[in-house]
Design a protein around this motif. Structure first.
Motif, PDB file in Angstrom:
ATOM      1  N   HIS A 198       0.846  -1.196   0.000  1.00 49.35           N
ATOM      2  CA  HIS A 198       0.000   0.000   0.000  1.00 49.35           C
ATOM      3  C   HIS A 198       0.878   1.242   0.000  1.00 49.35           C
ATOM      4  CE1 HIS A 198      -2.999   2.785   2.269  1.00 49.35           C
ATOM      5  NE2 HIS A 198      -3.078   2.948   0.950  1.00 49.35           N
ATOM      6  N   TYR A 199       0.634   2.102  -0.987  1.00 47.78           N
ATOM      7  CA  TYR A 199       1.293   3.406  -1.047  1.00 47.78           C
ATOM      8  C   TYR A 199       0.217   4.476  -0.879  1.00 47.78           C
ATOM      9  CZ  TYR A 199       5.417   1.002  -2.847  1.00 47.78           C
ATOM     10  OH  TYR A 199       6.511   0.172  -2.984  1.00 47.78           O
ATOM     11  N   PRO A 200       0.066   5.028   0.328  1.00 44.25           N
ATOM     12  CA  PRO A 200      -0.962   6.055   0.549  1.00 44.25           C
ATOM     13  C   PRO A 200      -0.650   7.304  -0.272  1.00 44.25           C
ATOM     14  CG  PRO A 200      -0.085   5.193   2.624  1.00 44.25           C
ATOM     15  CD  PRO A 200       0.832   4.741   1.541  1.00 44.25           C
ATOM     16  N   PRO A 201      -1.661   8.121  -0.543  1.00 47.12           N
ATOM     17  CA  PRO A 201      -1.419   9.358  -1.300  1.00 47.12           C
ATOM     18  C   PRO A 201      -0.520  10.302  -0.523  1.00 47.12           C
ATOM     19  CG  PRO A 201      -3.651   9.321  -0.405  1.00 47.12           C
ATOM     20  CD  PRO A 201      -3.080   7.973  -0.173  1.00 47.12           C
ATOM     21  N   ALA A 202       0.245  11.074  -1.263  1.00 43.70           N
ATOM     22  CA  ALA A 202       1.134  12.035  -0.624  1.00 43.70           C
ATOM     23  C   ALA A 202       0.318  13.076   0.117  1.00 43.70           C
ATOM     24  CB  ALA A 202       2.011  12.702  -1.685  1.00 43.70           C
ATOM     25  N   ASN A 203       0.936  13.704   1.117  1.00 45.72           N
ATOM     26  CA  ASN A 203       0.229  14.687   1.946  1.00 45.72           C
ATOM     27  C   ASN A 203      -0.008  15.993   1.214  1.00 45.72           C
ATOM     28  OD1 ASN A 203       0.093  12.983   4.211  1.00 45.72           O
ATOM     29  ND2 ASN A 203       2.181  13.526   4.809  1.00 45.72           N
TER      30      ASN A 203
ATOM     31  N   LEU B 195      11.550  -1.855  -9.907  1.00 47.12           N
ATOM     32  CA  LEU B 195      11.268  -0.815 -10.899  1.00 47.12           C
ATOM     33  C   LEU B 195       9.781  -0.458 -10.900  1.00 47.12           C
ATOM     34  CD1 LEU B 195      13.058   0.672 -12.978  1.00 47.12           C
ATOM     35  CD2 LEU B 195      12.294  -0.972 -14.683  1.00 47.12           C
ATOM     36  N   ASP B 196       8.912  -1.453 -10.803  1.00 50.42           N
ATOM     37  CA  ASP B 196       7.474  -1.190 -10.741  1.00 50.42           C
ATOM     38  C   ASP B 196       7.089  -0.517  -9.425  1.00 50.42           C
ATOM     39  OD1 ASP B 196       7.209  -2.256 -13.222  1.00 50.42           O
ATOM     40  OD2 ASP B 196       5.920  -3.920 -12.650  1.00 50.42           O
ATOM     41  N   HIS B 197       7.702  -0.938  -8.340  1.00 46.74           N
ATOM     42  CA  HIS B 197       7.415  -0.299  -7.056  1.00 46.74           C
ATOM     43  C   HIS B 197       7.727   1.201  -7.119  1.00 46.74           C
ATOM     44  CE1 HIS B 197       6.166  -3.384  -4.202  1.00 46.74           C
ATOM     45  NE2 HIS B 197       7.043  -4.222  -4.731  1.00 46.74           N
ATOM     46  N   ARG B 198       8.805   1.557  -7.786  1.00 43.60           N
ATOM     47  CA  ARG B 198       9.154   2.981  -7.904  1.00 43.60           C
ATOM     48  C   ARG B 198       8.092   3.739  -8.685  1.00 43.60           C
ATOM     49  NH1 ARG B 198      15.286   1.510  -9.560  1.00 43.60           N
ATOM     50  NH2 ARG B 198      16.150   1.146  -7.469  1.00 43.60           N
ATOM     51  N   PHE B 199       7.541   3.098  -9.703  1.00 38.35           N
ATOM     52  CA  PHE B 199       6.488   3.752 -10.482  1.00 38.35           C
ATOM     53  C   PHE B 199       5.231   3.920  -9.637  1.00 38.35           C
ATOM     54  CE2 PHE B 199       3.004   3.587 -13.698  1.00 38.35           C
ATOM     55  CZ  PHE B 199       3.295   4.788 -14.329  1.00 38.35           C
ATOM     56  N   LEU B 200       4.905   2.943  -8.823  1.00 41.71           N
ATOM     57  CA  LEU B 200       3.743   3.054  -7.941  1.00 41.71           C
ATOM     58  C   LEU B 200       3.944   4.174  -6.928  1.00 41.71           C
ATOM     59  CD1 LEU B 200       2.978  -0.733  -7.298  1.00 41.71           C
ATOM     60  CD2 LEU B 200       2.036   0.775  -9.062  1.00 41.71           C
ATOM     61  N   GLN B 201       5.163   4.340  -6.461  1.00 43.81           N
ATOM     62  CA  GLN B 201       5.462   5.449  -5.541  1.00 43.81           C
ATOM     63  C   GLN B 201       5.233   6.796  -6.231  1.00 43.81           C
ATOM     64  OE1 GLN B 201       9.489   4.142  -4.647  1.00 43.81           O
ATOM     65  NE2 GLN B 201       8.925   3.700  -2.520  1.00 43.81           N
ATOM     66  N   LEU B 202       5.586   6.882  -7.515  1.00 43.16           N
ATOM     67  CA  LEU B 202       5.354   8.117  -8.271  1.00 43.16           C
ATOM     68  C   LEU B 202       3.866   8.430  -8.348  1.00 43.16           C
ATOM     69  CD1 LEU B 202       6.173  10.431 -10.175  1.00 43.16           C
ATOM     70  CD2 LEU B 202       6.219   8.765 -12.055  1.00 43.16           C
ATOM     71  N   LEU B 203       3.040   7.429  -8.602  1.00 48.49           N
ATOM     72  CA  LEU B 203       1.593   7.652  -8.657  1.00 48.49           C
ATOM     73  C   LEU B 203       1.053   8.078  -7.298  1.00 48.49           C
ATOM     74  CD1 LEU B 203       0.573   4.584 -10.864  1.00 48.49           C
ATOM     75  CD2 LEU B 203       0.685   6.985 -11.575  1.00 48.49           C
ATOM     76  N   ALA B 204       1.593   7.514  -6.230  1.00 46.59           N
ATOM     77  CA  ALA B 204       1.156   7.908  -4.884  1.00 46.59           C
ATOM     78  C   ALA B 204       1.534   9.355  -4.600  1.00 46.59           C
ATOM     79  CB  ALA B 204       1.769   6.981  -3.845  1.00 46.59           C
ATOM     80  N   ARG B 205       2.695   9.785  -5.075  1.00 51.12           N
ATOM     81  CA  ARG B 205       3.105  11.186  -4.874  1.00 51.12           C
ATOM     82  C   ARG B 205       2.195  12.148  -5.624  1.00 51.12           C
ATOM     83  NH1 ARG B 205       8.369   8.937  -5.357  1.00 51.12           N
ATOM     84  NH2 ARG B 205       8.571   9.661  -7.518  1.00 51.12           N
TER      85      ARG B 205
ATOM     86  N   MET C 144       6.889   0.039 -20.240  1.00 54.88           N
ATOM     87  CA  MET C 144       6.802   1.462 -20.582  1.00 54.88           C
ATOM     88  C   MET C 144       7.338   2.383 -19.487  1.00 54.88           C
ATOM     89  SD  MET C 144       3.186   1.618 -22.645  1.00 54.88           S
ATOM     90  CE  MET C 144       2.266   0.663 -21.435  1.00 54.88           C
ATOM     91  N   TRP C 145       7.117   2.014 -18.215  1.00 55.63           N
ATOM     92  CA  TRP C 145       7.686   2.820 -17.117  1.00 55.63           C
ATOM     93  C   TRP C 145       8.952   2.100 -16.667  1.00 55.63           C
ATOM     94  CZ3 TRP C 145       2.513   1.379 -17.340  1.00 55.63           C
ATOM     95  CH2 TRP C 145       2.176   0.159 -16.754  1.00 55.63           C
ATOM     96  N   ASN C 146      10.080   2.602 -17.150  1.00 54.49           N
ATOM     97  CA  ASN C 146      11.323   1.857 -16.983  1.00 54.49           C
ATOM     98  C   ASN C 146      12.447   2.672 -16.359  1.00 54.49           C
ATOM     99  OD1 ASN C 146      12.227   3.492 -19.171  1.00 54.49           O
ATOM    100  ND2 ASN C 146      11.420   1.991 -20.640  1.00 54.49           N
ATOM    101  N   GLY C 147      12.144   3.888 -15.914  1.00 62.31           N
ATOM    102  CA  GLY C 147      13.159   4.691 -15.242  1.00 62.31           C
ATOM    103  C   GLY C 147      14.116   5.407 -16.170  1.00 62.31           C
ATOM    104  N   LEU C 148      14.033   5.172 -17.471  1.00 61.10           N
ATOM    105  CA  LEU C 148      14.910   5.843 -18.425  1.00 61.10           C
ATOM    106  C   LEU C 148      14.313   7.193 -18.830  1.00 61.10           C
ATOM    107  CD1 LEU C 148      15.861   2.864 -20.775  1.00 61.10           C
ATOM    108  CD2 LEU C 148      17.224   3.827 -18.910  1.00 61.10           C
ATOM    109  N   ASP C 149      15.176   8.206 -18.946  1.00 59.92           N
ATOM    110  CA  ASP C 149      14.755   9.540 -19.397  1.00 59.92           C
ATOM    111  C   ASP C 149      13.504   9.988 -18.621  1.00 59.92           C
ATOM    112  OD1 ASP C 149      16.876   9.337 -21.223  1.00 59.92           O
ATOM    113  OD2 ASP C 149      15.599   8.382 -22.710  1.00 59.92           O
ATOM    114  N   ASP C 150      12.466  10.430 -19.354  1.00 58.46           N
ATOM    115  CA  ASP C 150      11.235  10.857 -18.685  1.00 58.46           C
ATOM    116  C   ASP C 150      10.107   9.847 -18.890  1.00 58.46           C
ATOM    117  OD1 ASP C 150      10.868  11.246 -21.389  1.00 58.46           O
ATOM    118  OD2 ASP C 150       9.852  13.178 -21.189  1.00 58.46           O
ATOM    119  N   ASN C 151      10.461   8.590 -19.131  1.00 59.79           N
ATOM    120  CA  ASN C 151       9.445   7.590 -19.458  1.00 59.79           C
ATOM    121  C   ASN C 151       8.444   7.379 -18.330  1.00 59.79           C
ATOM    122  OD1 ASN C 151      10.649   7.237 -21.933  1.00 59.79           O
ATOM    123  ND2 ASN C 151      11.818   5.438 -21.324  1.00 59.79           N
ATOM    124  N   ASN C 152       8.909   7.390 -17.080  1.00 64.32           N
ATOM    125  CA  ASN C 152       7.986   7.202 -15.963  1.00 64.32           C
ATOM    126  C   ASN C 152       6.974   8.334 -15.874  1.00 64.32           C
ATOM    127  OD1 ASN C 152       9.522   4.954 -15.375  1.00 64.32           O
ATOM    128  ND2 ASN C 152       9.698   5.401 -13.194  1.00 64.32           N
TER     129      ASN C 152
END
Length: 443
Positions: free
Chosen positions: A120-125, A148-158, A400-408
């Protein structure tokens, strides 16, 4: 002359012995297939050595004492080569990956009987919080969620999303199922049970690769679809049997065959797992083969065993900068269970008639360098009237979300725009009317 004849005869006998050893090895492998690896291959081994021993005794019966030992050379050679196929070198009880340091691992028991690992990644404050939970279905099938996927999920939570993800039964830290229970239908039922267990009403779903297949089949089931608010179908595999048998071209060239070979230990360098996984993939052994147990196979399989599959998820231009998708400690993949789920998809009838009745708003994402057959995605587009937009993602491969350039950030912008019913950052392409041209466009 006699001094020349003796070495020639000796060499000939040795070659004949080695050829006989090769025959015994082939016989052993044939028996492994015929018995589906029963008893870890030991019945096949004992039968092979028994046949070899009887043949050696008959062969050497009329020879003098030293020469009687020669026929046993192939038996010894075959024993040395085949015994290693019967001896486990990985633990036979499942060893689960250790918990991640940046997110807690929860374990939920679902109404289906599956016990899955949940993150669970709660929404950012800060900023806007979105009231509808977002559930992520990862690819595989039956694979752990990569770092790598966990990092993308963290981005969505932020970005204000209340993000949940679970590793499907048998994958990652989730409990194993009996092999016969791994089916694509079970995966769909587990999704419905997960949403019920979450208890927050209808949810948005992001399904990637085989996770997108689970999501598509959920959309075709009115009872499961009633639990869904919006659906993002990203780089789907084949949705059913008829689709799985479609052949066609893919996207732009991927990095497969261009990227450096993956480094690290490989289970397939061990005869036992090379035979087991290789024969399973060829269909010569069933996923529940008695040669290796499910837990042992999961413990043995490594990221390097995926070979060029990882490179195929990236564009050719990225061949020499493919990111490390996961850590060795977190990597988890169940090859036998994965094959079993894929086979049940291939054996399933068409879901197109049910999908045509879908009313859940959906978006389809297709990568420019997709390693997936394009018809797998366009079959969904053609049959799901509730797909509101298609986003053709330039510059990326299957992952598609792979951490390269601005892909995420580009992938996140595309997903969030749809979930919030905002203007799409990319043209709606291909539309249903553009499918024929899209399938013939090999750029």
């Amino acid at each position: 002359m006699p001094t020349l004849i003796r070495p020639v005869r000796s060499a000939g006998r040795l070659l004949l012995a080695l050829a006989a050893g090769a025959v015994l090895v082939v016989l052993f492998l044939a028996l492994v297939v015929l018995t589906d690896g029963a008893g870890s291959g030991l019945p096949a081994l004992s039968s092979t050595l028994g046949i070899g021993t009887v043949a050696a005794l008959c062969w050497g019966r009329r020879r003098t004492w030293p020469a009687r030992l020669v026929p046993f050379v192939p038996v010894v050679v075959a024993a040395a080569l085949t015994a290693s196929v019967c001896i486990p070198t990985a633990p036979t009880a499942r060893r689960y990956p250790p918990d991640l340091s940046f997110v807690a691992t929860q374990h939920w028991s679902l109404a289906t009987g599956s016990r899955v690992a949940v993150y669970h990644y709660p929404p950012a404050n800060t900023g806007t919080r979105h009231p509808v939970p977002l559930v992520y279905l990862n690819g595989g099938p039956v694979r752990g969620i990569s770092v790598l996927d966990h990092r993308f999920l963290q981005l969505l939570a932020r970005q204000g999303y209340d993000v949940y993800a679970y590793e499907q039964a048998g994958g990652g830290r989730s409990d194993l199922l009996p092999m016969g229970q791994y089916t694509i239908s079970r995966s769909v039922r587990d999704l419905a049970a997960f949403v019920d267990r979450l208890g927050k009403g209808r949810v948005d779903i992001l399904g990637f690769s085989s996770g997108a297949v689970v999501l598509t089949r959920a959309l075709a089931d009115p009872d499961v679809a009633a639990r869904l608010h919006r659906a993002v179908i990203a780089e789907p595999g084949p949705m059913d049997g008829p689709t799985a048998h479609i052949t066609g071209h893919k996207g732009r060239e991927s990095a497969r065959g261009l990227a450096p070979a993956m480094t690290g230990p490989r289970s397939t360098h061990t005869p036992r797992y090379a035979v087991a996984f290789g024969f399973m993939r060829l269909g010569l052994l069933t996923p529940d083969s008695g040669l290796i147990g499910q837990a042992e196979g999961d413990n043995a399989f490594t990221a390097a065993d995926l070979g060029s599959d990882t490179a195929s998820a990236y564009c050719a231009r990225d061949a020499h900068r493919i990111p490390v998708e996961d850590t060795a400690q977190n990597f988890s993949f169940s090859p036998a269970a994965s094959l079993r789920v894929q086979q049940t998809t291939k054996d399933s009838p068409s879901i197109a008639p049910q999908l045509r009745r879908s009313r859940t708003p959906a978006m389809l994402m297709i990568a420019e360098c997709s390693s997936q057959v394009r018809q797998w995605a366009t079959a969904i587009l053609a049959n799901d009237p509730a797909i509101q937009r298609t986003q053709y993602m330039p510059g990326v491969g299957h992952h598609m979300w792979n951490g390269l350039d601005d892909n995420n950030s580009r992938a996140a912008a595309t997903i969030t725009a749809f979930l919030q019913d905002e203007a799409a950052p990319l043209p709606n392409h291909p539309t249903r009317g553009e499918i024929p041209a899209f399938l013939h466009d090999r750029r």
